[in-house]
Motif scaffolding. Structure first.
Motif, PDB file in Angstrom:
ATOM      1  N   TYR A 112     -21.159  25.736 -44.935  1.00 16.32           N
ATOM      2  CA  TYR A 112     -21.248  27.135 -45.665  1.00 16.32           C
ATOM      3  C   TYR A 112     -20.269  27.077 -46.809  1.00 16.32           C
ATOM      4  O   TYR A 112     -20.868  27.670 -47.873  1.00 16.32           O
ATOM      5  CB  TYR A 112     -20.646  28.227 -44.719  1.00 16.32           C
ATOM      6  N   TYR A 117     -23.841  37.741 -41.386  1.00 16.53           N
ATOM      7  CA  TYR A 117     -24.205  37.648 -40.076  1.00 16.53           C
ATOM      8  C   TYR A 117     -22.906  37.973 -38.965  1.00 16.53           C
ATOM      9  O   TYR A 117     -23.010  38.615 -38.024  1.00 16.53           O
ATOM     10  CB  TYR A 117     -25.246  36.940 -39.390  1.00 16.53           C
ATOM     11  N   TYR A 118     -21.884  37.349 -39.389  1.00 14.51           N
ATOM     12  CA  TYR A 118     -20.594  37.506 -38.473  1.00 14.51           C
ATOM     13  C   TYR A 118     -20.043  38.821 -38.663  1.00 14.51           C
ATOM     14  O   TYR A 118     -19.758  39.448 -37.417  1.00 14.51           O
ATOM     15  CB  TYR A 118     -19.741  36.674 -38.838  1.00 14.51           C
TER      16      TYR A 118
HETATM   17 FE   LIG Z   1     -22.815  30.306 -38.701  1.00 18.44          FE
END
Ligand SMILES: [Fe+2]
Length: 341
Positions: A165, A221-222
């Motif tokens: 990421y 999304y976390y």
């Molecule tokens: Fe992830």
């Protein structure tokens, strides 16, 4: 004569039929997937319902699946590889495992900047900034670049620099700002760390809420998962932090994707293309994106997700996602030199 006929019949296997120009439709599809969510049962079940094609799934961690495909080589039973993060998709592509897929439907449904000739994005996530308003001011944290400003010394938290990421983010920084600026940025970022990188993105968000960090970078999304959680602890975290869509006044928020491609060695190529096209359908898009609190790539598809509704709209980086592949390795080198481990 009888004998000859028996042999001929036995030879009418799928490949023999193909050699004669007769096509036997695929009845099975083998998917290697690094994504596994609750909504996946419906996702795969509906494909089987629509096409009659049985889906066999192998699920494992992203890097394990790629290793497995590498080891299986030309004999791999895998038809479709699904994974998260552009740096992983690019890595798979550089290994030469994907076949080109020509599909008017995929071209029409998926925005041009979110597909390549060999792999396709099916959902997007944003790399956002979260901050603790008691520790930093909103105007200090409006861009990725600002996280390297000396005013944030001892305030910044991220997960490891070698995580895909952050490598994808670094690759985007190089594309937009150039390598020299990214070198300066990486060392400024490291100078500002509240602590050595540790944990995942959710840990960074929790540490911001706890005041151990003033500001952190995390995938959307976390945060959405915490926002949609009914646990009081998660709600308490969300109440303590504020969210920024980074770089709204420059190149837009860095986005990343979940994506898939068909393997060059796929035994069921027709079924594989059908499946990729299915993933771009309204119904599959909603399942696929919502399963991980992501956004569908097909703009007209609506996902029923309270957290995403609340987060609202933002300007995303519009760069061709496949181009990030060019600078991922360079990002890793820059991070290494800056001590961003
Ligand atoms: Fe992830």
């Amino acid at each position: 004569m009888m004998m000859k006929k028996a042999v001929f019949t036995a030879l009418l296997s799928t490949s023999a039929l193909a050699a004669f120009g007769v096509h036997a439709a695929d009845t099975e599809l083998n998917i290697y997937s690094a994504r596994h969510y609750q909504t996946d049962e419906a996702l795969y079940g509906n494909f089987t319902k629509q096409t009659g094609i049985k889906v066999n799934r192998i699920e494992a961690k992203e890097d394990e699946l790629l290793e497995r495909i590498r080891n299986e080589g030309a004999n791999s039973p895998a038809d479709v590889f699904i994974t998260v993060d552009v740096s992983r998709l690019a890595h798979a592509d550089q290994m030469g495992i994907f076949a080109p897929v020509k599909s008017a439907l995929l071209d029409e449904r998926i925005p041009a900047n979110l597909r390549t000739e060999r792999w396709f994005s099916f959902s997007t996530r944003a790399r956002i900034i979260v901050y603790n308003p008691e520790l930093v001011k909103a105007e200090q944290v409006q861009s990725y670049e600002q996280l390297a400003d000396p005013g944030l010394k001892g305030k910044v938290c991220t997960r490891s620099g070698s995580h895909p990421y952050n490598l994808s983010l670094g690759a985007a920084m190089i594309k937009h700002n150039g390598a020299d600026e990214t070198v300066k940025w990486a060392s400024g970022l490291v100078d500002n760390f509240a602590r050595a990188p540790k944990g995942g993105d959710t840990d960074q968000i929790k540490s911001v809420a706890a005041g151990e960090c003033g500001v952190a970078i995390a995938n959307s999304y976390y945060l959405a998962r915490l926002m949609n959680s009914t646990k009081p602890d998660d709600q308490a975290v969300v109440d303590k932090i504020k969210v920024v869509w980074p770089n709204q006044h420059s190149w837009g928020t860095h986005i990343n994707v979940s994506g898939a491609g068909m393997l060059k060695s796929a035994p069921h190529k027709e079924a594989a293309v059908k499946f990729l096209e299915y993933l771009a359908s309204d119904e599959a898009q909603a399942y696929f994106a919502n399963g991980n609190n992501e956004w569908p790539v097909v703009a007209s598809v609506k996902v029923d997700n309270p957290a995403l509704d609340k987060l609202g709209k933002f300007k995303a980086d519009s760069m061709q996602i496949g181009e990030l592949a060019d600078t991922v390795a360079q990002a890793q080198k820059i991070y290494d030199r800056a001590g961003y481990r």
